[in-house]
Design a protein around this motif. Structure first.
Motif, PDB file in Angstrom:
ATOM      1  N   MET A 176       1.057  -1.244  -0.141  1.00  0.00           N
ATOM      2  CA  MET A 176      -0.012  -0.028   0.211  1.00  0.00           C
ATOM      3  C   MET A 176       0.793   1.136  -0.021  1.00  0.00           C
ATOM      4  O   MET A 176       0.536   2.273   0.526  1.00  0.00           O
ATOM      5  CB  MET A 176      -1.004  -0.152   1.148  1.00  0.00           C
ATOM      6  CG  MET A 176      -2.217  -0.777   1.128  1.00  0.00           C
ATOM      7  SD  MET A 176      -3.295  -0.307   2.380  1.00  0.00           S
ATOM      8  CE  MET A 176      -2.738  -1.692   3.387  1.00  0.00           C
ATOM      9  N   ALA A 177       2.182   1.000  -0.501  1.00  0.00           N
ATOM     10  CA  ALA A 177       2.808   2.314  -0.597  1.00  0.00           C
ATOM     11  C   ALA A 177       2.233   3.225  -1.378  1.00  0.00           C
ATOM     12  O   ALA A 177       1.675   3.041  -2.729  1.00  0.00           O
ATOM     13  CB  ALA A 177       4.253   2.085  -0.931  1.00  0.00           C
ATOM     14  N   ALA A 178       2.389   4.676  -0.959  1.00  0.00           N
ATOM     15  CA  ALA A 178       2.224   5.376  -1.930  1.00  0.00           C
ATOM     16  C   ALA A 178       3.057   5.825  -3.154  1.00  0.00           C
ATOM     17  O   ALA A 178       4.335   5.612  -3.157  1.00  0.00           O
ATOM     18  CB  ALA A 178       1.948   7.066  -1.138  1.00  0.00           C
TER      19      ALA A 178
ATOM     20  N   THR B 150       4.719   7.738  -6.109  1.00  0.00           N
ATOM     21  CA  THR B 150       4.557   9.133  -6.094  1.00  0.00           C
ATOM     22  C   THR B 150       5.152   9.428  -7.911  1.00  0.00           C
ATOM     23  O   THR B 150       5.641   8.410  -8.378  1.00  0.00           O
ATOM     24  CB  THR B 150       5.766   9.944  -5.357  1.00  0.00           C
ATOM     25  OG1 THR B 150       6.837   8.838  -5.368  1.00  0.00           O
ATOM     26  CG2 THR B 150       5.096  10.171  -3.959  1.00  0.00           C
ATOM     27  N   PRO B 151       4.963  10.476  -8.447  1.00  0.00           N
ATOM     28  CA  PRO B 151       5.268  10.450 -10.045  1.00  0.00           C
ATOM     29  C   PRO B 151       6.808   9.836 -10.211  1.00  0.00           C
ATOM     30  O   PRO B 151       6.911   9.408 -11.371  1.00  0.00           O
ATOM     31  CB  PRO B 151       5.134  12.002  -9.939  1.00  0.00           C
ATOM     32  CG  PRO B 151       4.265  12.552  -9.022  1.00  0.00           C
ATOM     33  CD  PRO B 151       4.636  11.596  -7.939  1.00  0.00           C
ATOM     34  N   ASP B 152       7.594  10.201  -9.560  1.00  0.00           N
ATOM     35  CA  ASP B 152       9.113   9.564  -9.893  1.00  0.00           C
ATOM     36  C   ASP B 152       9.224   8.310  -9.904  1.00  0.00           C
ATOM     37  O   ASP B 152      10.090   7.698 -10.394  1.00  0.00           O
ATOM     38  CB  ASP B 152      10.200  10.458  -8.987  1.00  0.00           C
ATOM     39  CG  ASP B 152       9.907  10.088  -7.671  1.00  0.00           C
ATOM     40  OD1 ASP B 152       8.880  10.134  -7.058  1.00  0.00           O
ATOM     41  OD2 ASP B 152      10.912   9.760  -6.847  1.00  0.00           O
TER      42      ASP B 152
ATOM     43  N   ALA C  95      -3.880   8.049  -5.158  1.00  0.00           N
ATOM     44  CA  ALA C  95      -2.788   8.098  -3.915  1.00  0.00           C
ATOM     45  C   ALA C  95      -2.215   6.720  -3.905  1.00  0.00           C
ATOM     46  O   ALA C  95      -0.887   6.665  -3.550  1.00  0.00           O
ATOM     47  CB  ALA C  95      -3.424   8.613  -2.821  1.00  0.00           C
ATOM     48  N   PHE C  96      -3.081   5.713  -3.605  1.00  0.00           N
ATOM     49  CA  PHE C  96      -2.311   4.187  -3.344  1.00  0.00           C
ATOM     50  C   PHE C  96      -2.660   3.828  -4.436  1.00  0.00           C
ATOM     51  O   PHE C  96      -3.709   2.704  -4.608  1.00  0.00           O
ATOM     52  CB  PHE C  96      -3.029   3.856  -2.070  1.00  0.00           C
ATOM     53  CG  PHE C  96      -2.969   4.744  -0.949  1.00  0.00           C
ATOM     54  CD1 PHE C  96      -1.925   4.808  -0.329  1.00  0.00           C
ATOM     55  CD2 PHE C  96      -4.094   5.481  -0.459  1.00  0.00           C
ATOM     56  CE1 PHE C  96      -1.681   5.783   0.681  1.00  0.00           C
ATOM     57  CE2 PHE C  96      -3.917   6.121   0.703  1.00  0.00           C
ATOM     58  CZ  PHE C  96      -2.739   6.457   1.269  1.00  0.00           C
TER      59      PHE C  96
ATOM     60  N   VAL D  98      -8.217  10.041  -0.197  1.00  0.00           N
ATOM     61  CA  VAL D  98      -6.927  10.649   0.120  1.00  0.00           C
ATOM     62  C   VAL D  98      -6.334  11.420  -1.280  1.00  0.00           C
ATOM     63  O   VAL D  98      -5.736  12.334  -1.148  1.00  0.00           O
ATOM     64  CB  VAL D  98      -6.002   9.526   0.119  1.00  0.00           C
ATOM     65  CG1 VAL D  98      -4.481   9.890   0.384  1.00  0.00           C
ATOM     66  CG2 VAL D  98      -6.526   8.568   1.625  1.00  0.00           C
TER      67      VAL D  98
ATOM     68  N   ASN E 224      -5.358  15.182  -0.942  1.00  0.00           N
ATOM     69  CA  ASN E 224      -3.941  15.322  -0.857  1.00  0.00           C
ATOM     70  C   ASN E 224      -3.341  15.566  -2.437  1.00  0.00           C
ATOM     71  O   ASN E 224      -2.330  15.934  -2.200  1.00  0.00           O
ATOM     72  CB  ASN E 224      -3.183  14.339  -0.214  1.00  0.00           C
ATOM     73  CG  ASN E 224      -3.429  14.074   1.016  1.00  0.00           C
ATOM     74  OD1 ASN E 224      -4.097  15.073   1.761  1.00  0.00           O
ATOM     75  ND2 ASN E 224      -3.115  13.404   1.937  1.00  0.00           N
ATOM     76  N   MET E 225      -3.728  15.349  -3.434  1.00  0.00           N
ATOM     77  CA  MET E 225      -3.165  14.992  -4.720  1.00  0.00           C
ATOM     78  C   MET E 225      -3.429  16.223  -5.721  1.00  0.00           C
ATOM     79  O   MET E 225      -3.221  16.099  -6.707  1.00  0.00           O
ATOM     80  CB  MET E 225      -3.421  13.693  -5.147  1.00  0.00           C
ATOM     81  CG  MET E 225      -3.180  12.518  -4.185  1.00  0.00           C
ATOM     82  SD  MET E 225      -1.409  12.269  -4.024  1.00  0.00           S
ATOM     83  CE  MET E 225      -1.058  11.299  -5.778  1.00  0.00           C
TER      84      MET E 225
ATOM     85  N   ASN F 294      -0.282  11.060   2.779  1.00  0.00           N
ATOM     86  CA  ASN F 294      -1.238  10.157   2.493  1.00  0.00           C
ATOM     87  C   ASN F 294      -1.452   9.104   3.248  1.00  0.00           C
ATOM     88  O   ASN F 294      -2.459   8.804   3.747  1.00  0.00           O
ATOM     89  CB  ASN F 294      -0.984   9.776   1.017  1.00  0.00           C
ATOM     90  CG  ASN F 294      -1.098  10.361  -0.199  1.00  0.00           C
ATOM     91  OD1 ASN F 294      -1.764  11.776  -0.149  1.00  0.00           O
ATOM     92  ND2 ASN F 294      -0.707  10.141  -1.244  1.00  0.00           N
ATOM     93  N   GLN F 295      -0.262   8.596   3.760  1.00  0.00           N
ATOM     94  CA  GLN F 295      -0.191   7.510   4.876  1.00  0.00           C
ATOM     95  C   GLN F 295      -1.088   8.091   6.128  1.00  0.00           C
ATOM     96  O   GLN F 295      -1.887   7.013   6.902  1.00  0.00           O
ATOM     97  CB  GLN F 295       1.229   7.253   5.142  1.00  0.00           C
ATOM     98  CG  GLN F 295       2.135   6.512   4.224  1.00  0.00           C
ATOM     99  CD  GLN F 295       1.673   5.051   3.985  1.00  0.00           C
ATOM    100  OE1 GLN F 295       0.807   4.389   4.664  1.00  0.00           O
ATOM    101  NE2 GLN F 295       1.625   4.585   2.680  1.00  0.00           N
TER     102      GLN F 295
END
Lengths: 526, 189
Positions: free
Chosen positions: A1-3, A5-7, A108-109, A179, A183-184, B11-12
């Protein structure tokens, strides 16, 4: 469930190919597409069940199916359409469009997103497979009321597990959406600048997180009553079947708004585009959606007026329910005010959206009639109720889904939907829908009970009419498949980035079809 | 990229809160059970298993009500259950005691619970039971027979159009094994 990110996303083009690509994908567009395809397959499966029901009801007497199978079909039709077709279809829209609308590169996830989709096929197999186990599928009605649901065979256990799995899937999907939206968002995309579709989905996602666990709890109690000697609902052990109805509808009423709020969002995107005017009363739309969501928690017992509630309780739930007409009325008013003096054109998405307002509002009005306790006691569990909730679920949720599908099809496939076929689909659906469900109002008022395979002779004509309409409606949906396959195969007019003349929003700034990765350079919203 | 890792951390954080929310709502579903029972108790909606309190003992001899008794066994509970008298005529406000007989036909102890119902339904709230075997679970040893009394008073406020009341009991087996019995379609319990 790690987020993700774009990179981390850059090298995804080199992922697995073929089937593994779809099983392992974390791309919001892939997952959105899978949700949409899954929900359409389930829509057809639920539709076949509906047509079998209508075939049986074509004339009085028992012709096509045994009463046991008939009850299984009505139950599974409800479960499949609610949890398999409508809800996943909206999640599919959310996956595809929310990141594009708020300028995010993905959900997000992303890995949890993959899980929430891939939980659905096993749940669907459990549900549909339960027809083939000894005793058949559960026949307790989609509400799974005890004592029936405590007495059913193993098909009931399969339905319970399917509800558990689909519930987990929905909760994960909802968390992801909350989320992502919170947040995004791209810089400058404030909450009150968000497209209304994002707003309605944000509120829907909160509703899902609040009530899906309650349903999971209710079916868990059924399960332990069935197998582990508890007596939550078992009258003999001091339990109370009516308690189940309270818990179920505490979930169930927010659930009906879960199925309609995203539809409101889609329609609120489409009408401004084709009226060539900004949405009238944006802020009031946001507040109206929130009030509908909050009110949905205090109206559940209007499904239970006939359980022998004290008059004070009936009055409270009746007035609270009637109150919901106010924010809903605000929404309908705003859509019409958006159209007012707009430069309207009626491309296929707009036809569906306008049709939605017309037919959904009729369903809303019959809802008000059902909300009035003394009337409800007459029409409870009759075809009037069946007519009412199909007007809001088919003509409401489903029509909005079609509107959205035609609207965003250019963004998904790069081809404009075929207007001629799309319009044919709309008119066939609208006409056959009304032929199917309008007579059901009269049947219900005349006292025809729902979920019964046979009926008295005086109901014959309207039932025959409804069955003819149902087959017309069912076959009309294949026209939609034709439009989508045509566009997906790259036939038809090429779509520009904006696709529709007056379309506004970040999703129309990326090329059509939307590339696999979008907004890796974060856009800035002024 | 620090901005991205900041977003990921945020997010977490939101994820954890929402998971806590979902788990709490799962618990809330179960919390509705005692909540419901309490509401029913406080408002007196669901007090069929408690003795009634009778305050007015004035006997209204101007009316006579026919009270009929009925007995049912749920599913395949291997008991015989019957009222010792099929009907009695009583005046509202008059204390009456009747009896039911129940016997266990199985060579094993079985626990059952009787649940009353009334016809017409409106009579239920005027049917004051001071003593009843339905207030507790009944455990019958193998082959045991038992005579069980019901002491009741009809509330004089009983609507005038009610001239006949049927009191019907259904005995349910307590075990939570009905699902399995139903599925096997058999008579094992």
């Amino acid at each position: 469930m790690a987020a993700v990110t774009p990179d981390q996303l850059h090298d995804h083009h080199h992922g697995p190919t073929g089937l593994m690509r779809w099983i392992t994908t974390t791309n919001h567009k892939d997952i959105g597409t899978m949700y949409l395809i899954f929900s359409f397959i389930m829509f057809l499966a639920g539709g076949v069940m509906a047509l079998t029901i209508r075939a049986e009801l074509f004339s009085p007497g028992l012709q096509v199916v045994e009463p046991e199978l008939f009850n299984q079909l009505t139950t599974l039709h409800g479960l499949v359409m609610v949890f398999g077709a409508i809800m996943p279809a909206f999640v599919g829209f959310a996956n595809w469009m929310i990141p594009l609308m708020i300028g995010a590169s993905d959900m997000a996830f992303a890995r949890m997103n993959n899980w929430s989709f891939w939980l659905l096929p096993p749940a669907a197999i459990l549900l549909i497979g339960s027809f083939f186990v000894p005793g058949g599928a559960t026949a307790a009605g989609w509400t799974l009321y005890p004592p029936l649901s405590i007495q059913m065979g193993m098909g009931m256990d399969m339905a319970i597990f399917a509800v558990h799995i689909m519930g987990i899937s929905s909760i994960m999907g909802a968390i992801n959406i909350v989320v992502t939206i919170l947040n995004m968002r791209a810089p400058g995309m404030t909450m009150m600048k968000m497209p209304l579709f994002c707003w309605t989905w944000l509120i829907t996602a909160y509703l899902l997180i609040a009530v899906m666990p309650v349903l999971a709890g209710a079916v868990t109690m059924l399960l332990t009553d069935r197998h582990f000697g508890t007596s939550f609902f078992n009258a003999a052990g001091g339990g109370d079947p009516v308690l189940y109805q309270h818990i179920f509808w505490f979930f169930g009423h927010p659930e009906v708004y879960i199925m309609i709020l995203p539809a409101f969002g889609i329609v609120s995107q489409i009408i401004p585009t084709f009226a060539r005017k900004p949405l009238f009363g944006y802020a009031s739309m946001v507040y109206a959606t929130s009030s509908i969501a909050i009110l949905s928690f205090v109206v559940w017992a209007h499904h239970m007026f006939t359980t022998g509630m004290p008059t004070a309780g009936q009055l409270f739930f009746m007035y609270a329910t009637l109150l919901i007409a106010v924010p809903t009325g605000v929404k309908v008013f705003n859509w019409i005010a958006t159209m007012w003096r707009g430069s309207m054109t009626f491309e296929t998405p707009m036809l569906w959206a306008t049709g939605f307002i017309f037919v959904f509002t009729m369903g809303g009005f019959t809802g008000l009639i059902c909300a009035i306790a003394p009337i409800d006691i007459q029409i409870h569990d009759t075809y009037y109720v069946v007519a009412h909730f199909h007007y809001v679920l088919v003509a409401g949720s489903l029509f909005a889904l079609f509107a959205g599908a035609y609207y965003w099809l250019p963004k998904w496939t790069g081809r404009m939907p075929d207007e001629k076929i799309g319009k044919l689909h709309f008119w066939c659906s609208l006409i056959f829908f009304n032929i199917t469900f309008f007579p059901m109002h009269f049947l219900g008022l005349a006292g025809m009970p729902r979920r019964v395979p046979d009926y008295a002779l005086q109901f014959a004509d309207f039932n025959m009419l409804a069955s003819i309409g149902a087959f017309g409606f069912g076959l009309s949906q294949l026209i939609f498949l034709w439009v989508v396959i045509k566009a997906a195969r790259g036939q038809g007019e090429k779509a520009t980035a904006r696709s529709w003349e007056a379309a506004e929003g970040l999703e129309w700034t990326v090329p059509s079809p939307a590339p696999h990765h979008t907004f890796e350079e974060v856009p800035v919203v002024k | 990229m620090s901005v991205d890792s900041e977003i990921a951390a945020e997010n977490q954080r939101v994820l954890k809160r929402l998971i806590v929310g979902a788990v709490a709502m799962f618990g809330f579903g179960f919390l509705l059970v005692p909540f419901y029972e309490k509401i029913c108790e406080v408002t007196g909606i669901n007090n069929i298993l408690q003795p009634s309190k009778v305050t007015n003992t004035q006997v209204d001899t101007s009316r006579t009500i026919l009270v009929q008794f009925d007995a049912n066994i749920h599913h395949d509970l291997p008991w015989t259950f019957r009222p010792l008298q099929t009907a009695v005529r009583v005046h509202p406000g008059e204390l009456t005691t009747i009896a039911y007989e129940v016997s266990n036909n199985r060579p094993e102890a079985i626990t059952g619970q009787a649940v009353p119902s009334y016809g017409p339904q409106v009579a239920g709230q005027h049917f004051m039971k001071m003593d009843c075997f339905c207030f507790t679970q009944q455990t019958l040893a193998a082959g045991e027979s038992r005579t069980m009394p019901v002491a009741f008073v009809l509330d004089p406020a009983l609507p005038a159009d009610v001239t006949t009341i049927t009191l019907s009991y259904t005995f349910f087996e307590i075990a939570g094994r009905r699902a399995e019995a139903g599925r096997a379609g058999g008579h094992e319990s």
